[in-house]
Design a protein around this motif. Sequence first.
Motif, mmCIF file in Angstrom:
data_model
loop_
_atom_site.group_PDB
_atom_site.id
_atom_site.type_symbol
_atom_site.label_atom_id
_atom_site.label_comp_id
_atom_site.label_asym_id
_atom_site.label_seq_id
_atom_site.Cartn_x
_atom_site.Cartn_y
_atom_site.Cartn_z
ATOM 1 N N GLU A 302 3.506 -4.212 -12.912
ATOM 2 C CA GLU A 302 2.712 -5.411 -12.207
ATOM 3 C C GLU A 302 2.635 -5.300 -10.743
ATOM 4 N N GLU A 303 3.530 -4.749 -9.994
ATOM 5 C CA GLU A 303 3.756 -4.699 -8.589
ATOM 6 C C GLU A 303 2.702 -3.559 -8.089
ATOM 7 N N ARG A 304 2.414 -2.493 -8.861
ATOM 8 C CA ARG A 304 1.250 -1.475 -8.436
ATOM 9 C C ARG A 304 -0.067 -2.345 -7.920
ATOM 10 N N ASP A 305 -0.361 -3.569 -8.311
ATOM 11 C CA ASP A 305 -1.573 -4.189 -8.014
ATOM 12 C C ASP A 305 -1.299 -4.933 -6.471
ATOM 13 N N TYR A 306 -0.117 -5.032 -6.072
ATOM 14 C CA TYR A 306 0.224 -5.554 -4.774
ATOM 15 C C TYR A 306 0.595 -4.770 -3.945
ATOM 16 N N LEU A 307 1.400 -3.719 -4.307
ATOM 17 C CA LEU A 307 2.119 -2.641 -3.283
ATOM 18 C C LEU A 307 1.288 -1.859 -2.759
ATOM 19 N N PRO A 308 0.976 -1.887 -1.514
ATOM 20 C CA PRO A 308 0.147 -0.829 -0.637
ATOM 21 C C PRO A 308 0.895 0.543 -0.943
ATOM 22 N N GLN A 309 0.142 1.465 -0.972
ATOM 23 C CA GLN A 309 0.405 2.930 -1.264
ATOM 24 C C GLN A 309 1.395 3.115 -2.322
ATOM 25 N N ALA A 310 1.251 2.436 -3.681
ATOM 26 C CA ALA A 310 1.874 2.557 -4.704
ATOM 27 C C ALA A 310 2.149 3.807 -5.450
ATOM 28 N N TYR A 311 0.679 4.293 -4.947
ATOM 29 C CA TYR A 311 0.839 6.006 -5.715
ATOM 30 C C TYR A 311 1.318 6.880 -4.732
ATOM 31 N N SER A 312 1.848 6.490 -3.572
ATOM 32 C CA SER A 312 2.102 7.576 -2.669
ATOM 33 C C SER A 312 3.423 7.437 -2.018
ATOM 34 N N ASP A 313 3.569 6.515 -0.882
ATOM 35 C CA ASP A 313 4.531 6.199 -0.149
ATOM 36 C C ASP A 313 5.658 5.283 -1.001
ATOM 37 N N PHE A 314 5.290 4.586 -1.937
ATOM 38 C CA PHE A 314 6.365 3.786 -2.720
ATOM 39 C C PHE A 314 6.158 3.983 -4.101
ATOM 40 N N ILE A 315 5.866 5.415 -4.421
ATOM 41 C CA ILE A 315 5.532 5.495 -6.013
ATOM 42 C C ILE A 315 7.108 5.659 -6.770
ATOM 43 N N PHE A 316 8.099 5.673 -5.924
ATOM 44 C CA PHE A 316 9.415 5.755 -6.365
ATOM 45 C C PHE A 316 9.998 4.264 -6.790
#
Length: 438
Positions: A302-316
């Motif tokens: 659910e947080e992928r829609d709110y977290l900037p750079q969810a696919y990069s810096d914060f993918i963990f």
Amino acid sequence: MEKKIGNLFKGDKGIWTVFLFLCIISIVEVFSASSTLTYHSQSYLGPILGHVSKILIGLMVTIVILNIPCRYFKLITPMLLLVTYATLIWVLFGGQSINGANRVIPLPGFTFQPSEIAKGTLVLAAAQVLSAMQKPDGSGADPLAMKYVLIMAVPAVALIGIENLSTAVLLFMVIYLMMFIARVPMIQMGKLTGVLLLIVAGFLILVFSLSKLDREGKELEAAQKAGNLELVKKQKAKEEKSGWDRLTHRFWTWKNRIAGEDENKNVEAAQYKVTDKNYQVTHSNLAIASSNIVGKGPGNSEERDYLPQAYSDFIFAIIIEEMGIGGAIAVVFLYVILLFRAARIASRCENNFPAFLIMGLTMLLVFQAAINMCVAVDFGIVTGQPLPLVSRGGTSTIINCAYIGAILSVSRSAKRREENGKSEKKSRLKITSELEES
């Protein structure tokens, strides 16, 4: 058929296993975390197909490089150093701005990140110098080795640090440890450590003491919040014109990250305020906290829609949210295996160059992964370092695959030497037994 596949995937099987597992995790998690890219591109499969294509290109690069004997890597070192310094200067003055810093060079069809190739080049050059300057008696490196390594590395690290401090720190830390592994005299290492501590202290004093930058940083931040585009454009134009402002425009960002001031510390949940400063960390923590230990399952973040750079810096953080603590431990374990396998291969190398090279490249990947994971779980300042071989990227994905190819190339040469040693030992035992029988 099995023989052909075996010939394709040469080198250490343990490293191949880690690499392929990380690629699979990358495809699954990037596909899940790319919802914002999907929305903006209006294409459901576009972002993930682009990422998969880069992984496939990276896989081909890995196979090509692992088939090159590692001794030939020395031949391209001068050319790579020239390309590294040329592109680092180019990106500083003519690069494309990402998150307030010039970090990429726009080229037809893709962007090129010079700091990525600079990391591998400097590790390669350091390994070459440190191996060439080992004393004949095997007591360690010549005292001049540190001088030559620093002459090559320091200017590049300084150029990287102007726009990307975390990458510069990571690179110099790896080179420092390579000198330690190469047994540079401890007196020199102690002096270097003292100088580094003085530089860090001076840097912190400079960043925190410039009240002018502090005031201008606050004004720019307030203008961005208020939507005052005129002031924002004016400040950015000033940064482009003035050499001093070009050099120091990242100080405000560094001060915020290092200080880590959090007005929400030790407050009730109902009183917690999400601000621009804590937005990324807050949503990363929400992703981790909502995983409920076992995770929500791939694709259910659910947080992928709110977290900037969810696919990069914060993918963990997304990995923990979807795969739970078990999935997070598995990812950490893969990087630990990579480090231990590389150390074992280095111990089997007859020559110093491949041993130093494999340890340097592996430390680059593993330490960057450790930094990324620490940031994701709020155990360090936000650095912008992606998770190597997992995060979505362009040139970084392909270059990280090239590092794996070089590691596998070293493992091939070490394996051949080990097999030759075993065959020679068997031959000696056979000759000895025949002599005893006669």
